[in-house]
Design a protein around this motif. Sequence first.
Motif, PDB file in Angstrom:
ATOM      1  N   LEU A  98       0.851  -1.189   0.000  1.00 30.61           N
ATOM      2  CA  LEU A  98       0.000   0.000   0.000  1.00 30.61           C
ATOM      3  C   LEU A  98       0.886   1.237   0.000  1.00 30.61           C
ATOM      4  N   TYR A  99       0.826   2.000  -1.092  1.00 29.61           N
ATOM      5  CA  TYR A  99       1.629   3.212  -1.228  1.00 29.61           C
ATOM      6  C   TYR A  99       0.920   4.437  -0.661  1.00 29.61           C
ATOM      7  N   TYR A 100      -0.393   4.451  -0.756  1.00 27.69           N
ATOM      8  CA  TYR A 100      -1.130   5.667  -0.375  1.00 27.69           C
ATOM      9  C   TYR A 100      -2.536   5.277   0.029  1.00 27.69           C
ATOM     10  N   TYR A 101      -3.044   5.904   1.089  1.00 21.78           N
ATOM     11  CA  TYR A 101      -4.415   5.652   1.545  1.00 21.78           C
ATOM     12  C   TYR A 101      -4.919   6.891   2.256  1.00 21.78           C
ATOM     13  N   ALA A 102      -6.139   7.295   1.934  1.00 23.00           N
ATOM     14  CA  ALA A 102      -6.772   8.444   2.591  1.00 23.00           C
ATOM     15  C   ALA A 102      -8.254   8.162   2.748  1.00 23.00           C
ATOM     16  N   ASP A 103      -8.778   8.434   3.929  1.00 20.32           N
ATOM     17  CA  ASP A 103     -10.208   8.261   4.179  1.00 20.32           C
ATOM     18  C   ASP A 103     -10.822   9.456   4.900  1.00 20.32           C
ATOM     19  N   THR A 104     -10.102  10.554   4.964  1.00 18.18           N
ATOM     20  CA  THR A 104     -10.585  11.771   5.611  1.00 18.18           C
ATOM     21  C   THR A 104     -10.793  12.856   4.562  1.00 18.18           C
ATOM     22  N   ASN A 105     -11.954  13.467   4.584  1.00 24.44           N
ATOM     23  CA  ASN A 105     -12.297  14.555   3.646  1.00 24.44           C
ATOM     24  C   ASN A 105     -12.158  14.101   2.192  1.00 24.44           C
ATOM     25  N   VAL A 106     -12.511  12.855   1.942  1.00 25.70           N
ATOM     26  CA  VAL A 106     -12.483  12.327   0.575  1.00 25.70           C
ATOM     27  C   VAL A 106     -13.907  12.312   0.038  1.00 25.70           C
ATOM     28  N   THR A 107     -14.124  12.897  -1.106  1.00 30.01           N
ATOM     29  CA  THR A 107     -15.438  12.932  -1.744  1.00 30.01           C
ATOM     30  C   THR A 107     -15.312  12.454  -3.187  1.00 30.01           C
TER      31      THR A 107
END
Length: 532
Positions: free
Chosen positions: A365-374
Amino acid sequence: MTQVTSRATVPGAVPTWSSPAPLRPSPDFGPLDSLRGWLVTAVLTAFAAVTRFTMLNYPTDAGTPVFDEKHYAPQAWQMLTGGGVEDNPGYGLVVHPPVGKQMIAVGEFLFGYNGWGWRFTAALAGTVLVLLVVRIARRLARSTLIGAIAGILTIADGLLFVSSRIGMLDIFMALFVTAAFGCLVVDRDEMRARLALVDVEGRIGATPWGPRLGVRWWRFGAGVLLGLACGTKWSGIYFIAAFGIMSVCFDVAARRAYGVPKPWHGTALRDVGPALYSLVLIPVGVYLATYWAWFVSETGVYRYAVGNQVGSGGPWSFLPDALRSLWFYSGESLHFHEGLTNSAGNHHPWESKPWTWPMGLRPMLYYYADTNVTGCEQAQCVKAVMLIGTPAIWWVAFPVLAWMLWRSVVRRDWRYAAVLTGYGAALLPWFLTLDRQMYYFYAVPLAPFLMIGLALALGDMMGPARPVPIPRSPSGTFLPAIPSERHSLGLLAVCLYLGLVVANFIWLWPILTALPISPGNWHDHLWLPSWR
């Protein structure tokens, strides 16, 4: 060229050769459909460029690099602004040679310190890699179709795709070793063409060792590329050893095929010396040249180690202080890598061991975001970039490897043996240091050889497209010949398989490019427990 062309024709007699002269290889030194080959190559390379460069500057961590880009993008920028040398005060030591970072610096020079800048040359390298795979597979198979199949597999492989869109070193490593392999394949064909000419002129037996083969620029080019590979990562040394042996084996086989009286002696006397020059001395020289900025700097890491960290005397004092300082610097880098072991307590949640690489069982996993994602039309969205090989390709690795081994050992098929040499150089040495921290991106250099080997195996599945003779029709005219049914069915199976590969790649696209998806969709993409 002397060949036997007739057999005894006495009824009931056992067929015998009419001449004791040995058979020579057919004069086949490469595909002949040059224009069509380049058109196919250009189309596939253009398509690869579209996939690699689209939204190349996305994602970033609020405008900063992601994952290990955080090491290489700043160091490349330091090269541009600090006299050509990099520094890494966070670790106190720069732990990889400079070529990959010099490549990244080219993009940053063109586009600045942003996503486009630190990823541009990686995307360019990934695009050129597709071109190389097409041309190499085409030459090995003597088939533009097989080259096109290899190109499609390379375009649709998630491992090579993601590696082409991130500012790290591995895609450059894959580019250089694949290009070196291609140069040696062309060199093999050219040397056989030279031997064929000598054979036609009747000079093969002029000496027991056979003729000298002259200047070999393609092998020289392979040496330059291997030097650049070592200047990117030290694992390039494995390819120097493997490709050097492969090139000498090509020479022995060529001299035997054309009837040189003493092919082994001839290779030892005529070929081994030039091979050592091209594939050992030239890479060493190129590797040292990649440190040009460090040599002329005053502030490079350990630039003046002699007299400071190490004494100025000793048995190696006859060497220039700059070379001795570089040797000390390299030793410190090696010590850093050797200390990254599991037994010393160094663990990473996404590390993997080499036995998982052939099937890509432990991606990263190089990158992961689950905050303020739309943008996923759900109440909650996530986005991620996962380094993962397309399962439709990688999950058939063991059957393909078994087929390649069988063809190499039983059928003596040099093409598969050569591809296995590259694949083995990228994989097998890592089994010697299993205690070290390792990651799936170490497998990037073996991916092109998997694509080429799989394309060759698919070509075997199709079989030759020999026309089937059709008997004379009742009207007295000949009907047109049609391809064999086996070839038609094989072609259909290969087309269906390639469709599956492309569909699998499209399915993975959201987690390869950080498109916003729902958490449920994210988990649907994680097929195996080891992917989590």
